[in-house]
Design a protein around this motif. Structure first.
Motif, PDB file in Angstrom:
ATOM      1  N   LYS A 134      58.208 -32.133  35.190  1.00 28.85           N
ATOM      2  CA  LYS A 134      57.456 -33.271  35.690  1.00 28.85           C
ATOM      3  C   LYS A 134      57.743 -34.546  34.895  1.00 28.85           C
ATOM      4  O   LYS A 134      58.051 -34.490  33.711  1.00 28.85           O
ATOM      5  CB  LYS A 134      55.951 -32.977  35.616  1.00 28.85           C
ATOM      6  CG  LYS A 134      55.520 -31.688  36.291  1.00 28.85           C
ATOM      7  CD  LYS A 134      55.746 -31.715  37.776  1.00 28.85           C
ATOM      8  CE  LYS A 134      54.769 -32.632  38.468  1.00 28.85           C
ATOM      9  NZ  LYS A 134      54.871 -32.565  39.941  1.00 28.85           N
ATOM     10  N   ASP A 135      57.640 -35.667  35.578  1.00 28.51           N
ATOM     11  CA  ASP A 135      57.654 -36.966  34.907  1.00 28.51           C
ATOM     12  C   ASP A 135      56.211 -37.216  34.462  1.00 28.51           C
ATOM     13  O   ASP A 135      55.375 -37.656  35.261  1.00 28.51           O
ATOM     14  CB  ASP A 135      58.126 -38.051  35.864  1.00 28.51           C
ATOM     15  CG  ASP A 135      58.216 -39.431  35.203  1.00 28.51           C
ATOM     16  OD1 ASP A 135      57.519 -39.645  34.194  1.00 28.51           O
ATOM     17  OD2 ASP A 135      58.968 -40.274  35.711  1.00 28.51           O
ATOM     18  N   ASP A 142      48.923 -36.506  30.122  1.00 30.79           N
ATOM     19  CA  ASP A 142      48.952 -36.918  28.718  1.00 30.79           C
ATOM     20  C   ASP A 142      50.106 -36.247  27.983  1.00 30.79           C
ATOM     21  O   ASP A 142      50.660 -36.817  27.033  1.00 30.79           O
ATOM     22  CB  ASP A 142      47.631 -36.544  28.037  1.00 30.79           C
ATOM     23  CG  ASP A 142      46.474 -37.357  28.580  1.00 30.79           C
ATOM     24  OD1 ASP A 142      46.393 -38.544  28.245  1.00 30.79           O
ATOM     25  OD2 ASP A 142      45.662 -36.808  29.349  1.00 30.79           O
ATOM     26  N   ALA A 143      50.469 -35.039  28.414  1.00 31.94           N
ATOM     27  CA  ALA A 143      51.536 -34.295  27.738  1.00 31.94           C
ATOM     28  C   ALA A 143      52.029 -33.190  28.653  1.00 31.94           C
ATOM     29  O   ALA A 143      51.410 -32.864  29.674  1.00 31.94           O
ATOM     30  CB  ALA A 143      51.025 -33.698  26.423  1.00 31.94           C
ATOM     31  N   GLY A 144      53.157 -32.616  28.271  1.00 33.31           N
ATOM     32  CA  GLY A 144      53.705 -31.462  28.976  1.00 33.31           C
ATOM     33  C   GLY A 144      54.051 -30.378  27.984  1.00 33.31           C
ATOM     34  O   GLY A 144      54.178 -30.635  26.779  1.00 33.31           O
ATOM     35  N   VAL A 145      54.216 -29.150  28.476  1.00 37.84           N
ATOM     36  CA  VAL A 145      54.635 -28.028  27.637  1.00 37.84           C
ATOM     37  C   VAL A 145      55.774 -27.304  28.345  1.00 37.84           C
ATOM     38  O   VAL A 145      55.640 -26.885  29.498  1.00 37.84           O
ATOM     39  CB  VAL A 145      53.472 -27.044  27.379  1.00 37.84           C
ATOM     40  CG1 VAL A 145      53.988 -25.798  26.665  1.00 37.84           C
ATOM     41  CG2 VAL A 145      52.384 -27.715  26.560  1.00 37.84           C
ATOM     42  N   ARG A 146      56.900 -27.185  27.662  1.00 39.85           N
ATOM     43  CA  ARG A 146      58.047 -26.443  28.162  1.00 39.85           C
ATOM     44  C   ARG A 146      58.782 -25.843  26.959  1.00 39.85           C
ATOM     45  O   ARG A 146      58.473 -26.135  25.808  1.00 39.85           O
ATOM     46  CB  ARG A 146      59.004 -27.346  28.938  1.00 39.85           C
ATOM     47  CG  ARG A 146      58.457 -27.934  30.240  1.00 39.85           C
ATOM     48  CD  ARG A 146      58.163 -26.892  31.284  1.00 39.85           C
ATOM     49  NE  ARG A 146      57.790 -27.471  32.570  1.00 39.85           N
ATOM     50  CZ  ARG A 146      56.562 -27.788  32.928  1.00 39.85           C
ATOM     51  NH1 ARG A 146      55.565 -27.639  32.060  1.00 39.85           N
ATOM     52  NH2 ARG A 146      56.305 -28.278  34.138  1.00 39.85           N
ATOM     53  N   LEU A 147      59.779 -25.009  27.221  1.00 41.70           N
ATOM     54  CA  LEU A 147      60.619 -24.501  26.138  1.00 41.70           C
ATOM     55  C   LEU A 147      61.318 -25.676  25.453  1.00 41.70           C
ATOM     56  O   LEU A 147      61.637 -26.682  26.094  1.00 41.70           O
ATOM     57  CB  LEU A 147      61.655 -23.521  26.685  1.00 41.70           C
ATOM     58  CG  LEU A 147      61.109 -22.195  27.231  1.00 41.70           C
ATOM     59  CD1 LEU A 147      62.241 -21.385  27.851  1.00 41.70           C
ATOM     60  CD2 LEU A 147      60.438 -21.394  26.127  1.00 41.70           C
ATOM     61  N   GLY A 148      61.561 -25.519  24.165  1.00 45.11           N
ATOM     62  CA  GLY A 148      62.115 -26.615  23.385  1.00 45.11           C
ATOM     63  C   GLY A 148      63.380 -27.206  23.960  1.00 45.11           C
ATOM     64  O   GLY A 148      63.541 -28.436  23.987  1.00 45.11           O
ATOM     65  N   GLU A 149      64.282 -26.363  24.495  1.00 37.46           N
ATOM     66  CA  GLU A 149      65.552 -26.887  24.995  1.00 37.46           C
ATOM     67  C   GLU A 149      65.402 -27.638  26.317  1.00 37.46           C
ATOM     68  O   GLU A 149      66.329 -28.298  26.774  1.00 37.46           O
ATOM     69  CB  GLU A 149      66.573 -25.756  25.163  1.00 37.46           C
ATOM     70  CG  GLU A 149      66.241 -24.749  26.268  1.00 37.46           C
ATOM     71  CD  GLU A 149      65.596 -23.485  25.736  1.00 37.46           C
ATOM     72  OE1 GLU A 149      65.669 -22.446  26.431  1.00 37.46           O
ATOM     73  OE2 GLU A 149      65.037 -23.525  24.627  1.00 37.46           O
TER      74      GLU A 149
END
Length: 297
Positions: A134-135, A142-149
């Motif tokens: 997501k943009d 406020d924030a997003g969470v995904r795998l670091g890469e």
């Protein structure tokens, strides 16, 4: 109105309301002579007398009364809003919206943020599980969470959990009579349980790594879901092989309901990261959520 003139109007308001230079000066913490000079300078700049002064009293002229009635309430509103912001600092409130994937939401975000909701009754938290990237600015997260890469390099990013592994699993009954996959490409001979992505026609591509060699496999199969819970249930029902976070299937592997394959092709993955646009001043609610989510080894 030039910024340097704001204090002049505040001085006028104080004198007009107190009807006294002495009381207004004490209230503002300045000398009476300095306050008198400020108000006189304001009158000269406006070209109109605002106060009538005698040795015993101070009263408003018609122009002064009109000015006080117009600007006094506005400055009161500003002071009230500043006080409200101070109250927010002392008693944090507001909504924190986070886009994430299902696994991170269930294993990291909710366990860490549930105590925040209990401790701060004026904070609200929205956790939206979705697999598309997501943009977060355009979509007002406020924030997003995904795998670091998966996090863009221009984002501020912090780990919120440990590294973890994926596991390829199927039931003994499904694997009976079939060749066990030895390399990722062997999965093309198997019925795989796929994860549907929000993009039209898109499925998650299974990725593997061994000895610095990366392989991606577009698997096929008769069943597809958009939640890992249903994928796990499909695997336990013997419908094929599933690619799932290890912690979601470890108990079933241990008790023999599921068999793991291609384990040597599934090394630890980078941790989930919380990401957000910049280091600008955070809202008190987001600052509290951020502190709760930081990973502590």
């Amino acid at each position: 109105m030039p910024k340097q003139n704001v204090n002049d109007y505040l001085a006028f308001i104080a004198v007009a309301r107190e009807r006294s230079f002495t009381k207004a000066a004490a209230q503002m913490g300045v000398s009476q002579s300095a306050l008198s000079y400020t108000v006189r300078t304001l009158e000269e700049r406006l070209g109109v007398r605002l106060l009538t002064r005698t040795t015993r009293s101070v009263s408003l002229t018609e122009a002064g009364d009109r000015l006080l009635s117009r600007i006094g309430p506005r400055f009161d509103e500003i002071e009230a809003e500043i006080a409200a912001l101070g109250a927010m600092r002392d008693k944090p409130s507001g909504t924190v919206r986070i886009t994430t994937v299902e696994h991170a939401a269930e294993t990291i975000l909710w366990p860490k943020l549930a105590p925040v909701l209990r401790e701060y009754p004026d904070i609200s938290i929205e956790i939206i599980s979705e697999y598309g990237l997501k943009d977060i600015v355009a979509d007002r997260y406020d924030a997003g969470v995904r795998l670091g890469e998966q996090v863009d390099k221009d984002m501020i990013s912090i780990p919120i959990g440990p590294e973890f592994r994926f596991a390829i699993v199927g039931t003994p009954s499904y694997l009976s009579g079939r060749n066990l996959p030895v390399i990722p490409q062997d999965l093309t001979e198997h019925d795989c349980i796929r994860l549907r992505l929000p993009t039209h026609g898109g499925f998650y591509v299974w990725d593997f790594r061994k000895e610095e060699r990366d392989i991606k496999v577009r698997v096929d199969g008769r069943s597809a879901f958009n939640t890992i819970g249903l994928m796990r249930e499909a695997a336990l029902s013997g419908l094929g092989l599933a690619y799932l976070p290890e912690d979601q299937v470890q108990t079933a592997i241990t008790d023999g309901r599921l068999v793991r394959v291609l384990e040597d092709w599934c090394p630890p993955r980078t941790a989930y990261h919380l990401y957000y646009p910049s280091r600008r001043q955070h809202s008190p609610a987001f600052a509290i959520a951020l502190a709760a989510l930081r990973h502590r080894k």
